[in-house]
Motif scaffolding. Sequence first.
Motif, mmCIF file in Angstrom:
data_model
loop_
_atom_site.group_PDB
_atom_site.id
_atom_site.type_symbol
_atom_site.label_atom_id
_atom_site.label_comp_id
_atom_site.label_asym_id
_atom_site.label_seq_id
_atom_site.Cartn_x
_atom_site.Cartn_y
_atom_site.Cartn_z
ATOM 1 N N SER A 142 -4.817 4.284 3.773
ATOM 2 C CA SER A 142 -5.543 4.931 2.670
ATOM 3 C C SER A 142 -6.867 5.553 3.097
ATOM 4 O O SER A 142 -7.772 5.701 2.277
ATOM 5 C CB SER A 142 -5.786 3.929 1.535
ATOM 6 O OG SER A 142 -4.564 3.421 1.050
ATOM 7 N N LYS A 169 -3.297 14.486 3.898
ATOM 8 C CA LYS A 169 -4.067 13.931 2.776
ATOM 9 C C LYS A 169 -5.487 14.489 2.775
ATOM 10 O O LYS A 169 -6.070 14.719 1.709
ATOM 11 C CB LYS A 169 -4.061 12.409 2.832
ATOM 12 C CG LYS A 169 -2.681 11.827 2.553
ATOM 13 C CD LYS A 169 -2.709 10.322 2.415
ATOM 14 C CE LYS A 169 -1.322 9.798 2.041
ATOM 15 N NZ LYS A 169 -1.299 8.332 1.887
ATOM 16 N N ASP A 199 2.589 4.645 -0.533
ATOM 17 C CA ASP A 199 2.198 5.782 -1.368
ATOM 18 C C ASP A 199 3.410 6.547 -1.891
ATOM 19 O O ASP A 199 3.267 7.627 -2.452
ATOM 20 C CB ASP A 199 1.246 6.717 -0.617
ATOM 21 C CG ASP A 199 1.815 7.218 0.698
ATOM 22 O OD1 ASP A 199 2.992 6.924 1.002
ATOM 23 O OD2 ASP A 199 1.075 7.898 1.443
ATOM 24 N N THR A 200 4.602 5.974 -1.705
ATOM 25 C CA THR A 200 5.812 6.594 -2.275
ATOM 26 C C THR A 200 6.662 5.529 -2.990
ATOM 27 O O THR A 200 7.877 5.458 -2.812
ATOM 28 C CB THR A 200 6.651 7.304 -1.191
ATOM 29 O OG1 THR A 200 6.983 6.359 -0.150
ATOM 30 C CG2 THR A 200 5.895 8.476 -0.596
ATOM 31 N N TRP A 249 0.823 -1.219 0.000
ATOM 32 C CA TRP A 249 0.000 0.000 0.000
ATOM 33 C C TRP A 249 0.858 1.271 0.000
ATOM 34 O O TRP A 249 0.335 2.367 0.148
ATOM 35 C CB TRP A 249 -0.910 0.030 1.233
ATOM 36 C CG TRP A 249 -0.149 0.100 2.530
ATOM 37 C CD1 TRP A 249 0.392 1.208 3.118
ATOM 38 C CD2 TRP A 249 0.190 -0.983 3.390
ATOM 39 N NE1 TRP A 249 1.043 0.895 4.287
ATOM 40 C CE2 TRP A 249 0.932 -0.466 4.474
ATOM 41 C CE3 TRP A 249 -0.065 -2.362 3.357
ATOM 42 C CZ2 TRP A 249 1.427 -1.259 5.508
ATOM 43 C CZ3 TRP A 249 0.428 -3.152 4.386
ATOM 44 C CH2 TRP A 249 1.150 -2.595 5.438
#
Length: 221
Positions: A190, A216, A38-39, A36
Motif C-alpha cells: 500500500s 498506483k 487490492d482485488t 491487504w
Amino acid sequence: MYKVNEVFETIQGEGSFTGAAAIFIRLQGCPVGCSWCDTKHTWEVNDEQRLPLGDIVIKTAETEHWAGVSVEEILALFVKEGYQAKHVVITGGEPCMYDLNPLCEALHSKGYSTQIETSGTFEIKAPAKTWVTVSPKVNMAGGYKVLQSALDRANEIKHPVAMEKHIDELLRLLQQTDITAKLVYLQPISQQRRATELAIAMCKKYNWRLSVQVHKYLGIS
C-alpha cells in the motif's frame, strides 16, 4: 473456459517488466485470503455475477462480475479492441487455479509474450517460456502453503512487505530455493512510508530490487 473478471491494456507497473505496455487478463477466483489484497472483488465465483464478455470489457468499476471465455474468444477480443501491446499478463484472483497452458500456448503462437502473477500456492501449469512472477503469500487466512515447485519455477520472486516479519518469511523461503537465476523484488504494501523505507534498506542489505507499483503512483489501472 476461463472465468475472466476484466481485460484491459495498460502499462505493467510492477517487477522486471515495469514500464512495458501490456494486456492484462484478470481471472476470477482466489481462496488465499490476503488481508491487504487490492482485488478482493475477484475472490468469489458466483454464478449470478456472470455476464457476457462484451459487458466485462466495458466495465467502469471493480465488480465481482465475470465472463466464461474460451481461448479463441480472448484472441478475438484482442483484435476487436485493437490492442497493440504484445506482452500479456495473466493475473487474478489466483490465475494458477486454472490450467494456463492452452491460453499461453495460443498467445505465443500469435506472437505474444506471457507472464503469470501468482501467490505460489497452486501448481503452475504453463509453458516453459512463460515468465512466472511468484508473490509468495505466507500464513494467509485461506491456510494455503507456498509450494516449493512454484518457487523453483519462478523467474522472479516479488514479495510484499510492511514489517520485519515479512522479511523473515522471505528469507526462510529463499533458504530452500536456488535463486541464482531469479530476480528478487520487495514491494511495499500500500505504498506505506515505513514499508517503503524498510524495503529500501533490505534491498541494500541483500542486493535485492525494489518494486513500487508505478501504476498506483500514476493513478492508472
